[in-house]
Design a protein around this motif. Structure first.
Motif, mmCIF file in Angstrom:
data_model
loop_
_atom_site.group_PDB
_atom_site.id
_atom_site.type_symbol
_atom_site.label_atom_id
_atom_site.label_comp_id
_atom_site.label_asym_id
_atom_site.label_seq_id
_atom_site.Cartn_x
_atom_site.Cartn_y
_atom_site.Cartn_z
ATOM 1 N N ASN A 369 0.826 -1.212 0.000
ATOM 2 C CA ASN A 369 0.000 0.000 0.000
ATOM 3 C C ASN A 369 0.858 1.258 0.000
ATOM 4 O O ASN A 369 0.560 2.225 -0.714
ATOM 5 N N ASP A 372 2.596 1.605 -3.348
ATOM 6 C CA ASP A 372 1.562 1.967 -4.326
ATOM 7 C C ASP A 372 1.276 3.471 -4.263
ATOM 8 O O ASP A 372 1.248 4.161 -5.285
ATOM 9 N N ASN A 373 1.128 3.997 -3.031
ATOM 10 C CA ASN A 373 0.893 5.430 -2.857
ATOM 11 C C ASN A 373 2.078 6.235 -3.372
ATOM 12 O O ASN A 373 1.903 7.234 -4.082
ATOM 13 N N LYS A 376 2.012 6.315 -7.013
ATOM 14 C CA LYS A 376 0.844 7.053 -7.482
ATOM 15 C C LYS A 376 1.038 8.562 -7.372
ATOM 16 O O LYS A 376 0.666 9.327 -8.245
ATOM 17 N N GLY A 435 -6.600 2.653 1.616
ATOM 18 C CA GLY A 435 -5.283 2.012 1.743
ATOM 19 C C GLY A 435 -4.584 2.312 3.055
ATOM 20 O O GLY A 435 -4.152 1.397 3.772
HETATM 21 MG MG MG Z 1 -3.293 4.080 -1.390
#
Ligand code: MG
Ligand code: ATP
Length: 475
Positions: A369, A372-373, A376, A435
């Motif tokens: 998570n 991923d952040n 992103k 998340g």
């Molecule tokens: Mg996230």
């Protein structure tokens, strides 16, 4: 407002007063009377034995004449304010202090029997009907030459003794009344210290029942009531936030479900009625697929979060594993995405292997998570660093990016369910905002800590701790 408690207490108070009065006027009175009679009888008995041994026996032994004895007895009776009689064994009255003529008479007390005293030295009655009113009679035996010759009887009206007892009783009534009035202070104290606070607590509790959690009880005493008020306020506060959270949660969930569903419905309708031409359908079917994936992700995230209640215990499958290996594997799984965005992931890992004691799958999800952040919210051509350090039996894992950063006032909120900063709402439509809530729940379930440091426009770093494994091997 029910007043039962107060009424009960007041009733108890008046009952206490009435019962106290009845007790004083009956039992206490009776005991007092008997005690006074006993004391009086004892005093008279001393006199009586004195008369019997010093005067009456002298008469029987022939040392004193009857008129002389009579005059002595009369003097004593006046002095003692009693009636004194000397009777023979059969009950014949020889001397009577009240009757100067007795010597010339032959009077016998009918039915007289010394056994009627029943082993006592006194009795209280009308003494064989010789009195109209009740008298206390004390006797002493007159002996001469070792023979019982007769008895000295001293009589005193019970009414004389009773008047004393009434005086004492009056003192007791006054004292009882004072006690009753003083007990009223207890009522006042009860009202101020117990009843009023309880009423207050009850009325605020009623407000809580009706859903008004804004009311405060305002009792700060350092006793059980203060504690109760505090506990109730705390509970109301918890309920309030819980209710708030739930309301927010439901509205967020509905919102996040409704928007993809609306667009899916819109596109399908448009395809069905031909608004979207055949050659354009692929594009819109892909949007539908995208939205369905988002719904799918949302559902699994919600299911995941449901496992961690705010108070419920999460079951962890604890084992020893190499965190460095997990980080390397996670980084690998992002390779494709990173390539697309020209982002590189740099790993600075402490040692070859670094064993920690935790739930492997859940920690893997945390790293996933966070990475991923980081990807992103990073701009293309930037770098992300994942670092592990070992310190004081703890392992620190840091995921750092040089992306858009988090605004200061959003820093605390990123942990909340469904929270997304305004900027990112636009940036990442697929994100659910769940998340980081999941990340925090997992770390808290491990009794570890997670922190975020971020500067808007500069970058973000998430750091969490794990327990260093005691043995350097996999379990
Ligand atoms: Mg996230
Ligand atoms: P999901 O994780 O479900 O895909 P999400 O990433 O939007 O959705 P979270 O991971 O909970 O949700 O993050 C919440 C919000 O915190 C994000 O929407 C973003 O605004 C902000 N945020 C999280 N990590 C970063 C980061 N590394 N840089 C900048 N902002 C971040």
């Amino acid at each position: 407002m029910r007043r039962t408690l107060y009424l009960k207490f007041l009733t108890g108070y008046f009952l206490f007063g009435i019962l106290g009065f009845i007790l004083v006027s009956t039992l206490t009175h009776q005991i007092l009377k008997e005690e006074l009679q006993r004391q009086e009888a004892h005093a008279l008995y001393t006199e009586c034995t004195e008369i019997a041994s010093n005067y009456a026996s002298n008469y029987y032994s022939g040392y004193m004449k009857l008129p002389e004895l009579h005059s002595h007895i009369q003097t004593l009776s006046t002095y003692m304010n009693t009636r004194i009689r000397v009777v023979g064994v059969s009950g014949r009255v020889i001397i009577d202090s009240d009757d100067p003529e007795i010597l010339a008479k032959d009077i016998e007390i009918s039915g007289f029997d010394i056994g009627d005293f029943g082993g006592n030295y006194y009795m209280a009655n009308d003494f064989y009907h010789t009195f109209d009113e009740q008298h206390l009679t004390v006797y002493a035996t007159v002996t001469s030459n070792y023979k019982v010759r007769g008895y000295v009887l001293i009589h005193k009206p019970l009414s004389d003794i009773a008047s004393n007892s009434y005086q004492l009783l009056n003192v007791m009534y006054v004292t009882s009344l004072l006690i009753f009035l003083l007990a009223f202070i207890i009522i006042l104290m009860f009202t101020l210290l117990v009843y009023r606070p309880i009423r207050k607590i009850a009325s605020v509790a009623d407000a809580y029942i009706n859903g008004d959690f804004s009311q405060k009880i305002d009792i700060h005493s350092q006793d059980e009531l203060g504690h109760l008020a505090e506990a109730l306020e705390y509970m109301a506060n918890e309920l309030n936030t819980l209710e708030d959270d739930q309301r927010k949660f439901v509205s967020n969930v509905s919102h996040d479900f409704r928007s993809p569903l609306t667009s899916i419905k819109g596109y399908i309708e448009a395809i069905l009625d031909g608004t979207i031409p055949y050659e354009m359908q692929d594009k819109y079917l892909n949007i539908i697929l995208f939205e369905t994936e988002r719904l799918n992700k949302l559902t699994s995230s919600l299911l995941e979060l449901n496992k961690y209640g705010s108070h419920g215990k999460t079951i962890l499958y604890i084992s020893n594993f190499d965190i460095n290996y997990i980080i390397r594997m996670t980084a690998l799984s992002f390779e494709g995405t990173c390539k697309e965005k020209y982002i590189s992931i740099e790993l600075i890992l402490s040692g070859q292997k670094l064993y920690v004691t935790a739930d492997l799958a859940k920690i893997q999800q945390v790293i996933y998570n966070l990475t991923d952040n980081a990807i992103k919210f990073s701009s293309p051509d930037s770098s992300i660093t994942i670092e592990t350090t070992e310190k004081n039996e703890k392992v620190f894992v840091s995921v750092k990016d040089s992306g858009i950063g988090i605004p200061k006032d959003s820093l605390k909120k990123v942990w909340e369910r469904f929270y997304k900063t305004d900027v990112s709402r636009g940036k990442d439509k697929r994100g659910t905002g769940l998340g980081l809530s999941i990340v925090r729940e997992i770390i808290q379930a491990h009794n570890e800590n997670i922190n975020v440091i971020s500067t808007e426009g500069v970058g973000t770093e998430f750091i969490f701790t794990l327990s260093l494994s005691k043995t350097q091997e996999e379990t």
